[in-house]
Design a protein around this motif. Sequence first.
Motif, PDB file in Angstrom:
ATOM      1  N   GLY A   4     -40.532  89.169  63.108  1.00 23.65           N
ATOM      2  CA  GLY A   4     -40.433  87.729  63.172  1.00 23.65           C
ATOM      3  C   GLY A   4     -41.573  87.096  63.927  1.00 23.65           C
ATOM      4  N   VAL A   5     -41.422  85.837  64.198  1.00 28.20           N
ATOM      5  CA  VAL A   5     -42.530  85.055  64.708  1.00 28.20           C
ATOM      6  C   VAL A   5     -42.622  85.044  66.225  1.00 28.20           C
ATOM      7  N   GLU A  20     -29.293  96.858  75.046  1.00 26.57           N
ATOM      8  CA  GLU A  20     -28.134  96.803  75.946  1.00 26.57           C
ATOM      9  C   GLU A  20     -26.856  97.237  75.241  1.00 26.57           C
ATOM     10  N   ARG A  21     -26.767  96.957  73.955  1.00 23.48           N
ATOM     11  CA  ARG A  21     -25.591  97.311  73.164  1.00 23.48           C
ATOM     12  C   ARG A  21     -25.676  98.719  72.573  1.00 23.48           C
ATOM     13  N   GLY A  22     -26.736  99.451  72.927  1.00 23.61           N
ATOM     14  CA  GLY A  22     -26.848 100.841  72.519  1.00 23.61           C
ATOM     15  C   GLY A  22     -27.613 101.106  71.236  1.00 23.61           C
ATOM     16  N   PHE A  23     -28.241 100.080  70.682  1.00 26.55           N
ATOM     17  CA  PHE A  23     -29.011 100.270  69.458  1.00 26.55           C
ATOM     18  C   PHE A  23     -30.409 100.781  69.786  1.00 26.55           C
ATOM     19  N   ASP A  24     -30.965 101.585  68.896  1.00 28.13           N
ATOM     20  CA  ASP A  24     -32.375 101.961  68.969  1.00 28.13           C
ATOM     21  C   ASP A  24     -33.141 100.921  68.170  1.00 28.13           C
ATOM     22  N   VAL A  25     -34.131 100.319  68.785  1.00 29.76           N
ATOM     23  CA  VAL A  25     -34.864  99.226  68.149  1.00 29.76           C
ATOM     24  C   VAL A  25     -36.266  99.692  67.768  1.00 29.76           C
ATOM     25  N   VAL A  26     -36.680  99.311  66.577  1.00 32.10           N
ATOM     26  CA  VAL A  26     -38.027  99.573  66.086  1.00 32.10           C
ATOM     27  C   VAL A  26     -38.683  98.222  65.818  1.00 32.10           C
ATOM     28  N   VAL A  27     -39.881  98.043  66.343  1.00 29.12           N
ATOM     29  CA  VAL A  27     -40.621  96.804  66.127  1.00 29.12           C
ATOM     30  C   VAL A  27     -41.976  97.149  65.507  1.00 29.12           C
ATOM     31  N   PRO A  28     -42.151  96.869  64.222  1.00 26.14           N
ATOM     32  CA  PRO A  28     -43.478  97.044  63.621  1.00 26.14           C
ATOM     33  C   PRO A  28     -44.425  95.979  64.179  1.00 26.14           C
ATOM     34  N   THR A  47     -43.864  95.074  77.832  1.00 27.48           N
ATOM     35  CA  THR A  47     -42.420  94.842  77.870  1.00 27.48           C
ATOM     36  C   THR A  47     -41.696  95.538  76.722  1.00 27.48           C
ATOM     37  N   LEU A  48     -42.046  95.188  75.504  1.00 24.58           N
ATOM     38  CA  LEU A  48     -41.322  95.748  74.359  1.00 24.58           C
ATOM     39  C   LEU A  48     -41.507  97.257  74.232  1.00 24.58           C
ATOM     40  N   ALA A  49     -42.638  97.778  74.652  1.00 26.17           N
ATOM     41  CA  ALA A  49     -42.862  99.221  74.572  1.00 26.17           C
ATOM     42  C   ALA A  49     -41.856  99.995  75.427  1.00 26.17           C
ATOM     43  N   THR A  56     -45.954 100.526  62.930  1.00 31.26           N
ATOM     44  CA  THR A  56     -46.483  99.600  61.923  1.00 31.26           C
ATOM     45  C   THR A  56     -45.606  99.714  60.682  1.00 31.26           C
ATOM     46  N   VAL A  57     -45.719  98.757  59.785  1.00 28.74           N
ATOM     47  CA  VAL A  57     -44.953  98.818  58.541  1.00 28.74           C
ATOM     48  C   VAL A  57     -45.337 100.068  57.753  1.00 28.74           C
ATOM     49  N   ASP A  58     -46.640 100.358  57.667  1.00 34.77           N
ATOM     50  CA  ASP A  58     -47.087 101.537  56.920  1.00 34.77           C
ATOM     51  C   ASP A  58     -46.499 102.825  57.481  1.00 34.77           C
ATOM     52  N   ALA A  59     -46.488 102.963  58.801  1.00 33.86           N
ATOM     53  CA  ALA A  59     -45.928 104.167  59.419  1.00 33.86           C
ATOM     54  C   ALA A  59     -44.421 104.252  59.204  1.00 33.86           C
ATOM     55  N   LEU A  60     -43.752 103.123  59.242  1.00 33.96           N
ATOM     56  CA  LEU A  60     -42.309 103.087  59.018  1.00 33.96           C
ATOM     57  C   LEU A  60     -41.975 103.507  57.588  1.00 33.96           C
TER      58      LEU A  60
END
Length: 70
Positions: A4-5, A20-28, A47-49, A56-60
């Motif tokens: 997103g933006v 916090e809710r236990g999800f694994d998050v991926v950010v391209p 922070t996000l790291a 990246t989208v390609d790696a995902l």
Amino acid sequence: MLAGVSLHVAILLATADATERGFDVVVPRDTVVGTPREYGEQVLRNTLAMLARLTTVDALVAGWTERGAA
């Protein structure tokens, strides 16, 4: 996966809430933006790291393809 933006608020808060809710998050990295650009890079790096896996989208897509999920 989050994309997103707004690295300033939306992506940052959604990532923190999801982890916090236990999800694994991926950010391209190539699907998010912050302004100025340097600030966006600092948010990703400093922070996000710590909260999410940055990729990246390609790696995902390559990872999904290798697993037969694409």
